[in-house]
Design an enzyme around this catalytic site. Structure first.
Site, PDB file in Angstrom:
ATOM      1  N   LYS A 178      -7.154   2.331  -2.452  1.00 29.60           N
ATOM      2  CA  LYS A 178      -7.791   3.218  -1.648  1.00 29.60           C
ATOM      3  C   LYS A 178      -8.174   4.500  -2.299  1.00 29.60           C
ATOM      4  O   LYS A 178      -7.744   4.797  -3.240  1.00 29.60           O
ATOM      5  CB  LYS A 178      -6.508   3.594  -0.359  1.00 29.60           C
ATOM      6  CG  LYS A 178      -7.094   4.653   0.525  1.00 29.60           C
ATOM      7  CD  LYS A 178      -6.230   4.668   1.555  1.00 29.60           C
ATOM      8  CE  LYS A 178      -6.708   5.596   2.889  1.00 29.60           C
ATOM      9  NZ  LYS A 178      -5.762   5.651   4.015  1.00 29.60           N
ATOM     10  N   ASP A 200      -9.922   3.655  11.107  1.00 27.26           N
ATOM     11  CA  ASP A 200      -9.027   2.451  11.610  1.00 27.26           C
ATOM     12  C   ASP A 200      -9.519   2.230  13.089  1.00 27.26           C
ATOM     13  O   ASP A 200      -8.586   1.866  14.163  1.00 27.26           O
ATOM     14  CB  ASP A 200      -7.689   2.422  11.381  1.00 27.26           C
ATOM     15  CG  ASP A 200      -7.170   2.536   9.923  1.00 27.26           C
ATOM     16  OD1 ASP A 200      -7.537   1.136   9.592  1.00 27.26           O
ATOM     17  OD2 ASP A 200      -6.867   3.408   9.352  1.00 27.26           O
ATOM     18  N   ASP A 235     -11.450   6.832   7.198  1.00 22.89           N
ATOM     19  CA  ASP A 235     -10.820   5.469   7.256  1.00 22.89           C
ATOM     20  C   ASP A 235     -10.106   5.688   8.587  1.00 22.89           C
ATOM     21  O   ASP A 235      -8.976   5.748   8.664  1.00 22.89           O
ATOM     22  CB  ASP A 235      -9.735   5.290   6.263  1.00 22.89           C
ATOM     23  CG  ASP A 235      -8.837   4.314   6.306  1.00 22.89           C
ATOM     24  OD1 ASP A 235      -9.428   3.418   6.506  1.00 22.89           O
ATOM     25  OD2 ASP A 235      -7.723   4.247   5.684  1.00 22.89           O
ATOM     26  N   ASP A 290      -9.403  -3.314   1.697  1.00 23.27           N
ATOM     27  CA  ASP A 290      -9.455  -2.859   3.176  1.00 23.27           C
ATOM     28  C   ASP A 290     -10.869  -2.008   3.330  1.00 23.27           C
ATOM     29  O   ASP A 290     -11.291  -1.113   2.748  1.00 23.27           O
ATOM     30  CB  ASP A 290      -8.441  -1.435   3.278  1.00 23.27           C
ATOM     31  CG  ASP A 290      -8.279  -1.108   4.721  1.00 23.27           C
ATOM     32  OD1 ASP A 290      -9.368  -0.651   5.206  1.00 23.27           O
ATOM     33  OD2 ASP A 290      -7.309  -1.373   5.483  1.00 23.27           O
ATOM     34  N   GLU A 305      -3.195  -2.974  -2.517  1.00 27.35           N
ATOM     35  CA  GLU A 305      -4.399  -2.442  -1.693  1.00 27.35           C
ATOM     36  C   GLU A 305      -4.753  -1.235  -2.135  1.00 27.35           C
ATOM     37  O   GLU A 305      -3.875  -0.162  -1.982  1.00 27.35           O
ATOM     38  CB  GLU A 305      -3.663  -2.355  -0.131  1.00 27.35           C
ATOM     39  CG  GLU A 305      -4.810  -1.810   0.791  1.00 27.35           C
ATOM     40  CD  GLU A 305      -4.298  -1.872   1.973  1.00 27.35           C
ATOM     41  OE1 GLU A 305      -3.123  -2.023   2.326  1.00 27.35           O
ATOM     42  OE2 GLU A 305      -5.228  -1.419   3.148  1.00 27.35           O
ATOM     43  N   HIS A 316      -8.074  -6.439   4.494  1.00 24.04           N
ATOM     44  CA  HIS A 316      -7.761  -5.557   5.858  1.00 24.04           C
ATOM     45  C   HIS A 316      -9.114  -5.288   6.364  1.00 24.04           C
ATOM     46  O   HIS A 316      -9.886  -4.130   5.937  1.00 24.04           O
ATOM     47  CB  HIS A 316      -6.994  -4.508   5.270  1.00 24.04           C
ATOM     48  CG  HIS A 316      -5.593  -4.569   5.294  1.00 24.04           C
ATOM     49  ND1 HIS A 316      -4.631  -3.766   5.108  1.00 24.04           N
ATOM     50  CD2 HIS A 316      -4.735  -5.689   5.307  1.00 24.04           C
ATOM     51  CE1 HIS A 316      -3.611  -3.895   5.026  1.00 24.04           C
ATOM     52  NE2 HIS A 316      -3.369  -5.339   5.465  1.00 24.04           N
ATOM     53  N   ASP A 369      -6.827  -4.748  10.230  1.00 26.18           N
ATOM     54  CA  ASP A 369      -6.058  -3.361  10.054  1.00 26.18           C
ATOM     55  C   ASP A 369      -6.633  -2.187  10.811  1.00 26.18           C
ATOM     56  O   ASP A 369      -7.847  -1.709  10.297  1.00 26.18           O
ATOM     57  CB  ASP A 369      -5.791  -3.011   8.752  1.00 26.18           C
ATOM     58  CG  ASP A 369      -4.977  -1.803   8.326  1.00 26.18           C
ATOM     59  OD1 ASP A 369      -4.523  -1.349   9.315  1.00 26.18           O
ATOM     60  OD2 ASP A 369      -4.819  -1.213   7.146  1.00 26.18           O
ATOM     61  N   TRP A 380       0.700  -1.115  -0.072  1.00 25.39           N
ATOM     62  CA  TRP A 380       0.012  -0.096   0.050  1.00 25.39           C
ATOM     63  C   TRP A 380       1.001   1.325  -0.043  1.00 25.39           C
ATOM     64  O   TRP A 380       1.819   1.281   0.747  1.00 25.39           O
ATOM     65  CB  TRP A 380      -0.910   0.096   1.319  1.00 25.39           C
ATOM     66  CG  TRP A 380      -1.786   1.426   1.524  1.00 25.39           C
ATOM     67  CD1 TRP A 380      -2.805   1.759   0.517  1.00 25.39           C
ATOM     68  CD2 TRP A 380      -1.372   2.576   2.184  1.00 25.39           C
ATOM     69  NE1 TRP A 380      -3.078   2.964   0.763  1.00 25.39           N
ATOM     70  CE2 TRP A 380      -2.208   3.537   1.813  1.00 25.39           C
ATOM     71  CE3 TRP A 380      -0.305   2.541   2.958  1.00 25.39           C
ATOM     72  CZ2 TRP A 380      -1.991   4.705   2.581  1.00 25.39           C
ATOM     73  CZ3 TRP A 380      -0.287   4.057   3.796  1.00 25.39           C
ATOM     74  CH2 TRP A 380      -1.169   4.748   3.518  1.00 25.39           C
ATOM     75  N   HIS A 392     -11.357   1.886   3.156  1.00 26.35           N
ATOM     76  CA  HIS A 392     -10.700   2.372   2.090  1.00 26.35           C
ATOM     77  C   HIS A 392     -11.743   3.256   0.852  1.00 26.35           C
ATOM     78  O   HIS A 392     -11.458   3.556  -0.248  1.00 26.35           O
ATOM     79  CB  HIS A 392      -9.759   1.826   1.251  1.00 26.35           C
ATOM     80  CG  HIS A 392      -8.459   1.768   2.196  1.00 26.35           C
ATOM     81  ND1 HIS A 392      -7.211   1.181   1.490  1.00 26.35           N
ATOM     82  CD2 HIS A 392      -8.266   1.972   3.398  1.00 26.35           C
ATOM     83  CE1 HIS A 392      -6.283   1.303   2.428  1.00 26.35           C
ATOM     84  NE2 HIS A 392      -6.824   1.746   3.625  1.00 26.35           N
TER      85      HIS A 392
HETATM   86  C1  RNT Z   1      -3.490   2.595   5.032  1.00 26.97           C
HETATM   87  C2  RNT Z   1      -3.656   1.141   4.714  1.00 26.97           C
HETATM   88  C3  RNT Z   1      -2.560   0.283   5.056  1.00 26.97           C
HETATM   89  C4  RNT Z   1      -2.171   0.679   6.342  1.00 26.97           C
HETATM   90  C5  RNT Z   1      -1.329  -0.321   7.233  1.00 26.97           C
HETATM   91  C6  RNT Z   1      -0.352   0.382   8.291  1.00 26.97           C
HETATM   92  O1  RNT Z   1      -4.753   3.202   4.615  1.00 26.97           O
HETATM   93  O2  RNT Z   1      -4.784   0.605   5.060  1.00 26.97           O
HETATM   94  O3  RNT Z   1      -2.981  -1.007   5.187  1.00 26.97           O
HETATM   95  O4  RNT Z   1      -3.198   1.037   7.392  1.00 26.97           O
HETATM   96  O5  RNT Z   1      -0.341  -0.661   6.312  1.00 26.97           O
HETATM   97 ZN    ZN Z   2      -5.150  -1.422   5.053  1.00 26.82          ZN
END
Ligand code: RNT
Ligand code: ZN
Length: 422
Positions: free
Chosen positions: A232, A300, A298, A263, A230, A290, A330, A189, A266
């Protein structure tokens, strides 16, 4: 709260009969659940800090809020915390490392020169825990992330530095796979993007494709390592343009035969990843996830047992994709006990899989095929009332981990004995 053994057993026996009435064999379900390994992300343990001291502060599209005491500051601390979390989660799982968790041992090794040497302690430790390792290339927290760009940077030298990093990372992934005899997933990513409307979207995307092709040029035995990219749609400071968008990487993964990492944080706020799984798997043999929880963005947040999470688990299980989806987590929350964050999120992921496995999916599919959507809806609603908690408790007891919230007392004790003393 500690539940009495005989109560766990009694409740389970009743639940087993209830599920049997729906045609679901709970014993079989628990056996299948035990085969699923969740890739737990190392970076919840230290707020995506890492150990290389590359000089770049976290940023580059990532933000961790909170300053709960006791975060891991050394690799040994992080390993101890992770092992503690693992001991409170039913089943056998994996650890997902980031390249910035390299151990330098006094040397200065930049990202373009990393090798398995910098991860030998991780490998030795993973062996003792009998867990597999996954890997992530780290394109943030480094002075060579220039103007928010890495693999798309107009300057060839900058791109080349990061291409080297990508190549080294795949080699490390393959070395993990070999040492542990367990296929490593190496994920890519990048934070690249633009805050404001770009004049050129084509250039960065073409440069990204070229950089990726250079990274993936060397074929690596897929038994040792598989690669994933990955996408986004946006990021902090990359609100207007992200070269590595969903379409970009979907096309890349399909044409170059890599995996695609979906993810959950994302996409647009109401756009889930559950519905993307079966689409991507029409064209890709395998994908990665993720699993995260975005709140408005996003953000997390720790994974909770939301409808979104259940939808993801249903798609994996009901589509019969357990063997084709590498489930990873994630998220990073520094406002609560970090060991607890791992335990809560991972246990929720497993609970969601259990719930999906406990559904009489053949009956649901038959009703659907017969056009009887009334039965499908009625049954889906019925399922929400079934005693899945009793099966979960039994599963935890069977796997030798704390039942219900008994794990919390252990984390609190660990906080007192270990975390508070840091
Ligand atoms: C970032 C991505 C990525 C990170 C990690 C730390 O938006 O989701 O995967 O969160 O690599
Ligand atoms: Zn991620």
């Amino acid at each position: 709260m500690v539940m009495k053994k005989q109560n766990i057993e009694k409740a389970y026996q009743l639940a087993r009969q209830t599920y049997a009435a729906y045609g679901v064999d709970t014993e079989q379900v628990m056996k299948q659940l035990a085969t699923v390994a969740v890739s737990m992300h190392c970076w919840q343990g230290d707020d995506v800090g890492g150990f290389e001291n590359a000089g770049g502060a976290l940023g580059d599209g990532l933000a961790v809020t909170g300053n709960y005491p006791g975060k891991a500051r050394t690799p040994d601390q992080l390993r101890a915390d992770f092992a503690k979390a693992l001991s409170l989660i039913p089943g056998s799982h994996r650890l997902n490392l980031h390249a910035c968790y390299a151990e330098m041992e006094g040397k200065k090794v930049d990202r373009d020169a990393l090798g398995i040497e910098q991860f030998k302690n991780w490998v030795a430790w993973a062996k003792t825990l009998k867990i597999g390792l996954d890997f992530n290339q780290t394109y943030f927290s480094h002075p060579k992330v220039l103007g928010g760009m890495t693999l798309t940077h107009p300057d060839k030298a900058i791109r080349q530095f990061w291409v080297e990093h990508g190549i080294r990372s795949r080699e490390i992934g393959a070395a993990f796979g070999k040492a542990l005899q367990n296929t490593c997933l190496t994920n890519l990513w990048i934070p690249d993007g633009m805050k404001d409307t770009p004049a050129d979207r084509r250039g960065p995307r073409e440069r990204l494709a070229e950089s990726l092709d250079a990274i993936f040029a060397r074929k690596i035995d897929r038994k040792l390592n598989v690669d994933s990219v990955e996408p986004k749609l946006f990021g902090i400071g990359a609100e207007s343009f992200t070269p590595g968008s969903h379409e970009f990487y979907l096309g890349y993964a399909v044409s170059r035969k890599t995996l695609l990492t979906l993810d959950a944080g994302h996409y647009h706020p109401t756009e889930g990843i559950a519905d993307k799984i079966s689409s991507a798997l029409c064209y890709l043999p395998e994908i990665a996830l993720h699993v995260s929880r975005g709140v408005r963005w996003d953000s997390d947040h720790v994974v909770t047992l939301t409808d979104d999470l259940q939808a993801i688990a249903q798609e994996i299980v009901w589509g019969n994709y357990l063997g084709r989806v590498r489930i990873g987590l994630d998220y990073f929350d520094a406002s609560i006990n970090r060991v607890a964050a791992w335990v809560i999120g991972t246990r929720n992921m497993i609970k969601a899989l259990l719930l999906a496995l406990l559904a009489p999916i053949d009956t649901l599919k038959q009703a659907e095929l017969a056009g009887d959507y009334t039965t499908r809806l009625a049954l889906m609603e019925d399922l929400k009332m079934l005693p899945f908690g009793a099966v979960w408790d039994h599963y935890c007891a069977q796997r030798g981990v704390p039942v219900a919230n008994a794990w919390l007392a252990e984390v609190k004790q660990y906080e007192k004995d270990v975390l508070a003393k840091r």
